[in-house]
Enzyme design. Sequence first.
Site, PDB file in Angstrom:
ATOM      1  N   SER A 237       0.960  -1.125  -0.195  1.00  0.00           N
ATOM      2  CA  SER A 237       0.099   0.054  -0.009  1.00  0.00           C
ATOM      3  C   SER A 237       0.984   1.245   0.069  1.00  0.00           C
ATOM      4  CB  SER A 237      -0.903  -0.042   1.127  1.00  0.00           C
ATOM      5  OG  SER A 237      -2.082   0.923   0.958  1.00  0.00           O
ATOM      6  N   ASP A 472      -9.498  -6.915  -4.531  1.00  0.00           N
ATOM      7  CA  ASP A 472      -8.958  -5.737  -4.118  1.00  0.00           C
ATOM      8  C   ASP A 472      -9.510  -4.403  -4.433  1.00  0.00           C
ATOM      9  OD1 ASP A 472      -6.523  -3.953  -3.229  1.00  0.00           O
ATOM     10  OD2 ASP A 472      -5.231  -5.454  -4.061  1.00  0.00           O
ATOM     11  N   HIS A 519      -7.065  -6.097  -0.376  1.00  0.00           N
ATOM     12  CA  HIS A 519      -6.250  -5.029  -0.472  1.00  0.00           C
ATOM     13  C   HIS A 519      -4.938  -5.787   0.493  1.00  0.00           C
ATOM     14  CE1 HIS A 519      -3.988  -1.473  -0.376  1.00  0.00           C
ATOM     15  NE2 HIS A 519      -4.026  -1.203   0.910  1.00  0.00           N
TER      16      HIS A 519
END
Length: 553
Positions: A237, A472, A519
């Site tokens: 991320s 995601d 994610h």
Amino acid sequence: MSAEDDVSSRSQQSPLASQRAKQQAEAEGKKTSRFAGVFPLGYKDTFSQWWANVPASTAEHNVLSFIPYLRSPPTQARTGSKVVKEQANGTSEPPSTDDLTKSTSQSAPSKNDPYGPRMWHSNLIKLSGRNRALNEFSVERIGEEVENNLVIVHGYGAGLGFFYKNFEALSRATGWRLYALDLLGMGRSTRPPFKIRANPQKERQASITEAEDWFVDSLEEWRKARNLEKFTLLGHSLGGYMAVAYALKYPGHLNKLILASPVGIPEDPYAVNSSLPEPQESTLQAEVTQSQDSSTASTAANPADPATTGDNNNFLNARDKRDKASATGGPPPRKPLPKWLTYLWDANISPFSLVRWSGPFGPRFVSGWTSRRFSHLPPEEAQALHTYAYTLFKQRGSGEYALAYILAPGAFARSPLIRRIQGVGRQYIRPDGERTSTVEEGSAKSADDVKEGAGRVKETGFPVVLMYGENDWMDVKGGYAAAEKINEEKERALREAGEEERRRESGEARVVVIKKAGHHVYLDGWEEFNEVMLKEMGDVEGRQRKRRAEGWA
């Protein structure tokens, strides 16, 4: 840490248990609060967790204790600039002089380890300047020469403990040493005041670069402190975004770059051109609202095909609807980001500020996220992660304030990586470490670049892997676009390269999609994620053997 401490810290009801209790009450026809569905932790348990005031070091220790063959993980006692001496009842007392001496470095061996022996370490690595140090967790294989290093960097506001499902499996690789770091100003690293000298309104790009440098400079300092000449970098991320920024600013040190659901790749006109952007749809809100059941579910579409892959919070679907509405002249979909949230974002009021301000209600607010992110895990692990998250979120604000400079509301980058990611592995390397990009944003190499590059060493690429979860909320199309730009740059470099540069060429990029994951690919689909990672680490070894055989390692 005593067994009593370990048990007492896990005795509270988990937010997942509270959520199940709510569902049972609804099934029995009992009334529940309308907020219980969003923040499932009950008031009694909320106050109990707040009152217990579990130290962050204890919370990290409890999460890492789920690592196989590591019954008592080492845990350095400093969190930020504080040191605590933990008691059996979960409280703390001021440290003694001996505690201060031993607080920043702890080690422990694995036990009954069929893949060992392995030694685990917890350290606080001092950096230059006042109150600057990185929390580090590492594992080495005893009796083996270290030939490769893997460095893991977490996402926004998180901590190294979230990778507890990955450490043991990845450290089975022969000749590898693993490091996991808390970013400066996050996790249990020190939290110096975050300051930007540039004026964000008048010097927009300078303020973005300064915010990025705040993290990547500390990573480079850590690399020097550990004397690592080459390593493989894995960033998740925001950690993925910073990994790209690091590769561009400090070239010559990466064997491979692995970006796990990286933020900031796609370009969005609201984020790039507006000082107060308000995007058409939000990806970031899915981090709170998306159910873990949908994250770990399998889609019927081919996950490798970006044209058929959607996500369960309808991010890609929302974009398609917006584009179709624009083409037909119809109104765009309603913007899900409320104006008050946009105001708070651009006023640099972080979500963790709300947790700190909420006092006794902090654990309940955090349960709104943890109950969804960790619902697929066993209750004990979910509770440990919830407590760990809360102890990190309530720490003094620091690195979290960089977010508003780097991302606009909705998690689109103000300086998108898609404009510059093709420069990864294509930098000139000066003896003083200063970099000069051979690739301008979106353009080919200029004559000035060629002239500046004379007499200096230039990178000849390295592999870049972009990982996404099957479900995601981060846009996988951005990953495919980034891979395409990197591979196009490789073809351009080969056309202009000499014989020696062609022989050394190592650049390539590809996208990997982890099934039944959202994610947090390293946690949602940790088994497949670990398998993919071990293959990528094996690829690094294979490339090194080839270079040694050709005489240019």
